[in-house]
Design a protein around this motif. Structure first.
Motif: not given
Length: 100
Positions: A25-30, A63-70, A95-96
């Motif tokens: 959904l658009d209201c959610h982020g990466p 989600a690739r904008v989350l560099s720590d999640a690479a 996943l953590p």
């Protein structure tokens, strides 16, 4: 594919689909996109030819904008290349703990 009764399979598919759609959904982020990719990857390992691989890749791209999640993204992306029930442990450990 898992050996479930048809009603169980239908219910599981509906739950996976709903979880993936909510994460997109658009209201959610990466971060939610990453969680959606996680669920799409689990679903792809459980069900063949349901389109979850494509949904998972699309969410991973967002989600690739989350560099720590690479490392997590790499793992999920690798599993989406060849999803299989035998790889569920790999997916679940990606996943953590607080996101499972």
């Amino acid at each position: 594919m898992w050996n479930w009764e048809q009603s169980d399979t239908t219910a599981a598919l509906a739950c996976f689909t709903q979880a993936i759609e909510v994460s997109a959904l658009d209201c959610h982020g990466p971060t939610m996109r990453l969680i959606g990719a996680y669920w799409a990857t689990v679903a792809a390992c459980c069900f063949e030819n349901c389109g979850y691989e494509d949904q998972g890749r699309a969410l991973l791209d967002q989600a690739r904008v989350l560099s720590d999640a690479a490392p997590i993204i790499e793992t999920l992306d690798a599993v989406l290349q060849a999803p299989d029930a035998a790889r569920l442990g790999e997916v679940l450990s990606a996943l953590p703990f607080n996101y499972r």
